[in-house]
Design a protein around this motif. Structure first.
Motif, short mmCIF file in Angstrom:
data_model
loop_
_atom_site.label_atom_id
_atom_site.label_comp_id
_atom_site.label_asym_id
_atom_site.label_seq_id
_atom_site.Cartn_x
_atom_site.Cartn_y
_atom_site.Cartn_z
N LYS A 134 -3.10 3.45 -8.52
CA LYS A 134 -2.70 4.69 -9.20
C LYS A 134 -2.29 5.81 -8.26
O LYS A 134 -1.52 6.70 -8.65
N ASP A 135 -2.77 5.79 -7.03
CA ASP A 135 -2.47 6.86 -6.09
C ASP A 135 -1.23 6.59 -5.24
O ASP A 135 -0.92 7.36 -4.32
N SER B 51 12.10 4.01 -10.66
CA SER B 51 11.88 3.22 -9.45
C SER B 51 13.07 2.30 -9.18
O SER B 51 13.91 2.07 -10.05
N CYS C 11 -3.34 3.06 -14.20
CA CYS C 11 -1.90 3.33 -14.19
C CYS C 11 -1.24 2.23 -15.00
O CYS C 11 -1.58 1.06 -14.86
N ASP D 82 2.97 5.70 -5.10
CA ASP D 82 4.17 5.94 -5.90
C ASP D 82 5.06 4.69 -5.95
O ASP D 82 6.23 4.72 -5.55
#
Length: 343
Positions: A166-167, A2, A202, A169
Motif C-alpha cells: 500500500k505504501d 499506471s 490497497c 506507488d
C-alpha cells in the motif's frame, strides 16, 4: 494511470510470459536449488529465459523472484540477500525488455512465504507484512512496473501482501492457485477472491488465477470470477495442459495448439491478461501470441465447451464436501443464535 493500465487500455488484452521454474530446470537448475540465486550466479541463463519470452511476444515478463522473501531464502542460508536478489532479478528483466522496440512491462513476482500463518502456523500477520515489504522494497528499487503476487492460497497472506504494497506507488496484481477441488489449498473459492478486493489495504488492479492443475480447471476458476465480477481485470495464467508423472519427471501435456485454444477461450471468458505457468515454453507462448492477435470476440464459453476443447478437470469441485461444510456452518450459526437468545 499506471504503465500497466495504460498499456492495457491501448491494447485491450495483454500476453504475459510462460513458466519460470520448469524452463529453468531445462537449463540445468536442480531440484531443491533456489532459482533466485541464479539472478547473480547464472545471469546469462535468466536473460536468455526472459529474451525467449519477449521474442515470443510477451507484453509482461515476470522476474525470477517468486521465492525471494526471507522465509523461503532462509532454506538456502540466503535470508540476508533479499534486497540484492530482488534488485538483480528486476534489472535482468529490464535489460531484456530494453532490447525490443515496443513496451514490455516488468512484473515483480512475489510468491508465498512458504510458512503457515497463525493460528495454523507460527507466522504472524505482522511478520508476513514485514517479509513482503522487504521484498517489495527490492523490486521497487530495481525498477519493477507491477507488483505481481502469484500462486497465493491463504486469505491472510494475500492481505499481508496488500498491506505491504500500500505504501508503494505501483499497481498490485494478485492471482491465486485454485488447485484443490476448485478452491485454493486453504479453502478460498474463485469468487471469494473477487469478494476480498474491498478488504485489501490497497485494491488490486487485477485479480485472477495461475498455476493450479490443468488448463480446464483454471478456465473454470476465472469463469467463476468474471461471472461474479464482470468489470474486473482478470488474469489467466494456466499450466500447459495437464501434468503427468512419467518416471521421476512431471510432463505437461499441452501442445501449442491446445494453448492457442485456451487463449481464445480465456479471452471469451473475460480474461484480459493471458499467460502460461508450469510447462509453458516459448513455443507455446508464440502460439498464444498468434491466437491473441487473431482473436475476434466470441460467445462466453460454457464449462462443457471448455472440457470438450481443452480436456477434463483434474481436480473437480467436491460438492459433497461443500454441502457438508455448509451444513456445519449453518448448524454452528443456529447454535450461536440460540446462545444469544439464551443470553
Amino acid at each position: 494511470m499506471s504503465k500497466f493500465e495504460d498499456l492495457l487500455a491501448r491494447k485491450g488484452a495483454l500476453l504475459a510470459d510462460g513458466a519460470t521454474g520448469t524452463n529453468l530446470f531445462e537449463m540445468g537448475l536442480l531440484s531443491g536449488d533456489a532459482p533466485e540465486l541464479w539472478n547473480v550466479d547464472e545471469q546469462e541463463k535468466i536473460r536468455a529465459l526472459h529474451q525467449s519470452f519477449v521474442d515470443a511476444g510477451s507484453d509482461i515478463i515476470l522476474t525470477n523472484t517468486f521465492g525471494c522473501n526471507r522465509h523461503r531464502l532462509k532454506l538456502h542460508k540466503a535470508e540476508g540477500r533479499v534486497k540484492e536478489l530482488n534488485v538483480a532479478g528486476v534489472e535482468l528483466a529490464k535489460e531484456v525488455a530494453a532490447t525490443v522496440d515496443r513496451e514490455v512491462l516488468i512484473g515483480g513476482s512475489i510468491g508465498p512465504t512458504g510458512e503457515l500463518f497463525q493460528p495454523l502456523g507460527a507466522l504472524s500477520y505482522e511478520e508476513g507484512v514485514v517479509a513482503f515489504r522487504e521484498q517489495i522494497e527490492g523490486l521497487v528499487e530495481g525498477g519493477a512496473d507491477i507488483l505481481w503476487a502469484e500462486t497465493m492460497s491463504a486469505i491472510e497472506e494475500m492481505k499481508a501482501v496488500a498491506e505491504a504494497a500500500k505504501d508503494f506507488d505501483l499497481p498490485l496484481v494478485i492471482t491465486a492457485s485454485f488447485d484443490t477441488a476448485g478452491k485454493t489449498m486453504m479453502g478460498l473459492a474463485p469468487r471469494g477472491l473477487g469478494d476480498l478486493q474491498s478488504d485489501f489495504a490497497c485494491t488490486p488492479v487485477a485479480i485472477g488465477s495461475n498455476c493450479g492443475v490443468g488448463a480446464s480447471d483454471l478456465l473454470a476458476a476465472i469463469m467463476e470470477i468474471t461471472e461474479a465480477y464482470p468489470d474486473a481485470i482478470v488474469v489467466a495464467k494456466a499450466n500447459c495442459g495437464i501434468p503427468q508423472i512419467r518416471g521421476d519427471e512431471v510432463v505437461y501435456t499441452g501442445t501449442p495448439e491446445l494453448m492457442a485454444k485456451y487463449t481464445h477461450m480465456a479471452l471469451d471468458a473475460g480474461a484480459r491478461i493471458i499467460g502460461g505457468c508450469c510447462g509453458t515454453s516459448p513455443v507455446h507462448l508464440a502460439a498464444m501470441r498468434n491466437a491473441l492477435d487473431a482473436h475476434s470476440d466470441g460467445q462466453r464459453p460454457t464449462l462443457d465447451e471448455v472440457l470438450s476443447e481443452i480436456g477434463p478437470l483434474v481436480s473437480p469441485p467436491n460438492k459433497a464436501a461443500d454441502a457438508a461444510r455448509a451444513e456445519s456452518e449453518a448448524a454452528g450459526s443456529a447454535g450461536r443464535r440460540r446462545g444469544r437468545r439464551r443470553g
